[in-house]
Design a protein around this motif. Structure first.
Motif, short mmCIF file in Angstrom:
data_model
loop_
_atom_site.label_atom_id
_atom_site.label_comp_id
_atom_site.label_asym_id
_atom_site.label_seq_id
_atom_site.Cartn_x
_atom_site.Cartn_y
_atom_site.Cartn_z
N ILE A 1 -1.54 -16.87 -3.61
CA ILE A 1 -2.43 -15.97 -4.33
C ILE A 1 -2.81 -14.79 -3.46
CG2 ILE A 1 -4.69 -15.78 -5.44
CD1 ILE A 1 -4.41 -18.78 -6.15
N LEU A 2 -3.04 -15.04 -2.17
CA LEU A 2 -3.47 -13.98 -1.27
C LEU A 2 -2.38 -12.92 -1.03
CD1 LEU A 2 -5.33 -16.23 1.32
CD2 LEU A 2 -6.35 -14.86 -0.51
N MET A 3 -1.14 -13.21 -1.38
CA MET A 3 -0.05 -12.25 -1.26
C MET A 3 0.02 -11.29 -2.44
SD MET A 3 1.50 -13.07 1.66
CE MET A 3 -0.15 -13.50 2.28
N GLN A 4 -0.68 -11.59 -3.52
CA GLN A 4 -0.53 -10.82 -4.75
C GLN A 4 -0.91 -9.35 -4.62
OE1 GLN A 4 -2.18 -12.74 -8.22
NE2 GLN A 4 -1.13 -14.68 -7.77
N PRO A 5 -2.01 -8.99 -3.95
CA PRO A 5 -2.30 -7.55 -3.85
C PRO A 5 -1.20 -6.76 -3.16
CG PRO A 5 -4.26 -8.83 -3.35
CD PRO A 5 -3.12 -9.81 -3.43
N ALA A 6 -0.60 -7.30 -2.12
CA ALA A 6 0.49 -6.59 -1.43
C ALA A 6 1.72 -6.48 -2.33
CB ALA A 6 0.85 -7.33 -0.14
N ALA A 7 2.05 -7.55 -3.02
CA ALA A 7 3.20 -7.51 -3.94
C ALA A 7 2.96 -6.50 -5.05
CB ALA A 7 3.45 -8.90 -4.52
N GLN A 8 1.74 -6.50 -5.58
CA GLN A 8 1.39 -5.56 -6.64
C GLN A 8 1.46 -4.12 -6.15
OE1 GLN A 8 -2.82 -4.75 -8.03
NE2 GLN A 8 -2.15 -6.05 -9.70
N LEU A 9 1.01 -3.88 -4.93
CA LEU A 9 1.06 -2.54 -4.36
C LEU A 9 2.50 -2.03 -4.32
CD1 LEU A 9 -0.40 -0.18 -2.89
CD2 LEU A 9 0.00 -1.42 -0.75
N LEU A 10 3.41 -2.87 -3.88
CA LEU A 10 4.82 -2.48 -3.83
C LEU A 10 5.40 -2.29 -5.23
CD1 LEU A 10 6.12 -4.73 -0.93
CD2 LEU A 10 5.95 -2.23 -0.94
N GLN A 11 5.07 -3.17 -6.14
CA GLN A 11 5.62 -3.07 -7.49
C GLN A 11 5.19 -1.79 -8.19
OE1 GLN A 11 4.11 -6.76 -8.98
NE2 GLN A 11 5.86 -7.97 -8.27
N LEU B 1 2.69 -1.82 3.40
CA LEU B 1 2.57 -0.45 3.89
C LEU B 1 3.75 -0.07 4.78
CD1 LEU B 1 -1.24 -0.39 4.71
CD2 LEU B 1 -0.10 0.87 2.87
N ALA B 2 4.28 -1.04 5.54
CA ALA B 2 5.44 -0.76 6.38
C ALA B 2 6.65 -0.39 5.54
CB ALA B 2 5.75 -1.98 7.25
N ILE B 3 6.83 -1.06 4.42
CA ILE B 3 7.94 -0.74 3.52
C ILE B 3 7.74 0.65 2.92
CG2 ILE B 3 9.01 -1.35 1.31
CD1 ILE B 3 8.51 -4.30 2.04
N LEU B 4 6.55 0.92 2.43
CA LEU B 4 6.27 2.24 1.85
C LEU B 4 6.49 3.35 2.88
CD1 LEU B 4 3.01 1.34 -0.11
CD2 LEU B 4 5.18 2.04 -1.13
N ILE C 1 -4.21 5.51 6.97
CA ILE C 1 -4.56 4.25 6.33
C ILE C 1 -4.63 3.13 7.35
CG2 ILE C 1 -3.76 2.48 4.72
CD1 ILE C 1 -2.68 4.76 2.97
N VAL C 2 -3.59 3.00 8.18
CA VAL C 2 -3.59 1.88 9.13
C VAL C 2 -4.65 2.07 10.21
CG1 VAL C 2 -1.17 1.27 8.69
CG2 VAL C 2 -1.72 2.87 10.54
N ALA C 3 -5.00 3.33 10.50
CA ALA C 3 -6.10 3.56 11.45
C ALA C 3 -7.40 2.98 10.90
CB ALA C 3 -6.25 5.05 11.73
#
Length: 337
Positions: free
Chosen positions: A48-58, A154-157, A169-171
Motif C-alpha cells: 500500500i505504501l508504494m501506491q503514491p509513487a506508482a500513481q505519480l509515475l502513472q 522521481l529518479a525515473i522522471l 524537490i529532492v532538496a
C-alpha cells in the motif's frame, strides 16, 4: 512525546534519505540498460505504501508503472513482467512469505529486483539484485518506505527529462526527517483527542483521495484492524458516493484524510456531505501542519508521509488508552494460514 524516542526517529528517517543517491544511481543504470517498465510488488501494508509513487509515475511519466500482488503474480505471471522490468519489493521484515515466493520467479524471468528491507540478513535482504537496508520498525517504516519509493519515482522522471525541478524537490525531501519531527511535536497536544475518537467506536468509515488515499487504506487495515482490532471500512473518496454513503447515519464515525494534491476537491466533497447526516466526522488535514521552506509542490508530494507521522502519534495514545499494545496479535504470524 508519549513513548517516543526522537533521536531514534531522526536516525531512521535520515537513513531513508541517505539511500536517495544510490537509488538514483541504480535506477539510472537500469534505464540506460534498456529497462522497459517498473513493477512495485509489495505485500500487505508495504504494498500500500508504494501506491503514491506508482500513481505519480502513472500520471506524470510515459514510462509504464505497474503495481500488483505477489501472491497473484506467483500464480498468473504478467505479460509485462520480463527481463527488462525493474521490480521494487518492499518488506520491513525481509521475510514476507508471498514476496519471497515471487522472488524465485523473478530470478528465473531475469527482472532486475530492488529490495527495500529493514534487515539485510533475510531472504529478501540477500536475494535482491540491489538491496536497500534501513533498519526501521513498525512505528517508523511508513515514512521510510514512502520516501524511498518517492525517490525511485522521481529518479525515473528526472532521468527521462519528465520533471523540470527535480533538484529543488529532492532538496526539500532531504529535510523531511527534521520537518517530520517538528510536525510530531506540534501535533502531540492534539493526538490524545483524536485517539479518543478512534477508541470511541468499534467501527469507522475511513476515506481520502489522491496520494493520501493509500494512507487511509493502510491505517484502517494495518493499524486499526490488525493492531487494534477495530473494524473499519476504508473507501476511496471517489467511491464513497457509489455505495458507502448509504452507511452514513446518526452516530456513524467517518474519518477523512485530506492531502494537498490536485485531488483534494474529492475529499472536500465528502466533508460537505457527511455532516448533514452524522455529527461524527473527524478530519486530519495535512494543510494544517507547518513545513517551513517546502514549496506547494513538495507539500503535495509528501502529504502521505506527513499523515503517517501524525498518525503514529495518535496510535501511541490509542494503544495506551485502550490498553491494547500495537504489537498484540491473535493470528498474524502466530498461527498457520
Amino acid at each position: 512525546m508519549l513513548n517516543f524516542d526522537e533521536q531514534r526517529f531522526l536516525r531512521i528517517q535520515a537513513g531513508a534519505v541517505a539511500l536517495r543517491q544510490r537509488l538514483e544511481t541504480v535506477i539510472a543504470g537500469c534505464l540506460d540498460a534498456g529497462a522497459e517498465n517498473i513493477f512495485f510488488l509489495g505485500t500487505g501494508g508495504a504494498a500500500i505504501l508504494m501506491q503514491p509513487a506508482a500513481q505519480l509515475l502513472q500520471r506524470r511519466s510515459r514510462f509504464p508503472a505497474f503495481i500488483d500482488m505477489p501472491a497473484e503474480l506467483v500464480i498468473t505471471g504478467s505479460a509485462h513482467l520480463t527481463h527488462r522490468s525493474i521490480v521494487v519489493m518492499p518488506s520491513l521484515s525481509g521475510t514476507t512469505k508471498e514476496s519471497v515466493a515471487l522472488l524465485e520467479k523473478l530470478k528465473a524471468i531475469g527482472a532486475t529486483v530492488l529490495t527495500l528491507v529493514g534487515n539485510e540478513d533475510t531472504p529478501l535482504g540477500q536475494g535482491g539484485d540491489h538491496v536497500f537496508v534501513n533498519a526501521a520498525a513498525d512505528d517508523t517504516s511508513s515514512e521510510s518506505f514512502y520516501l524511498q519509493s518517492l525517490f525511485i519515482a522521481l529518479a525515473i522522471l528526472h532521468h527521462r527529462g519528465e520533471i523540470a525541478n527535480h533538484d529543488d524537490i529532492v532538496a526539500g525531501l532531504d529535510r523531511m526527517p527534521e520537518l517530520l519531527l517538528e510536525v510530531k511535536r506540534a501535533y502531540e497536544p492534539k493526538a490524545e483527542a483524536f485517539a479518543k475518537v478512534l477508541a470511541g467506536s468499534d467501527y469507522h468509515i475511513i476515506t481520502g483521495a489522491g496520494n493520501v488515499w493509500p494512507e487511509a487504506f493502510y491505517y484502517g487495515m494495518c493499524i486499526l484492524e490488525e493492531m487494534q482490532w477495530i473494524r473499519t471500512r476504508p473507501v476511496h473518496a471517489s467511491d464513497f458516493f457509489h455505495g458507502t454513503l448509504e452507511l452514513v447515519e446518526k452516530d456513524v464515525s467517518v474519518i477523512l484524510f485530506k492531502g494537498e494534491d490536485e485531488l483534494r476537491p474529492l475529499a472536500e466533497r465528502v466533508a460537505s456531505f457527511v455532516p448533514q447526516y452524522t455529527d461524527r466526522l473527524t478530519v486530519l488535514d495535512t494543510a494544517a501542519f507547518a513545513l517551513p521552506g517546502l514549496s506547494a509542490e513538495v507539500r503535495a508530494l509528501v502529504s502521505p508521509v506527513v499523515l503517517a507521522t501524525v498518525l503514529e502519534r495518535i496510535s501511541a495514545h490509542l494503544e495506551v488508552m485502550r490498553n491494547h499494545p500495537l504489537t498484540t496479535r491473535r493470528y498474524y504470524k502466530r498461527v498457520a494460514y
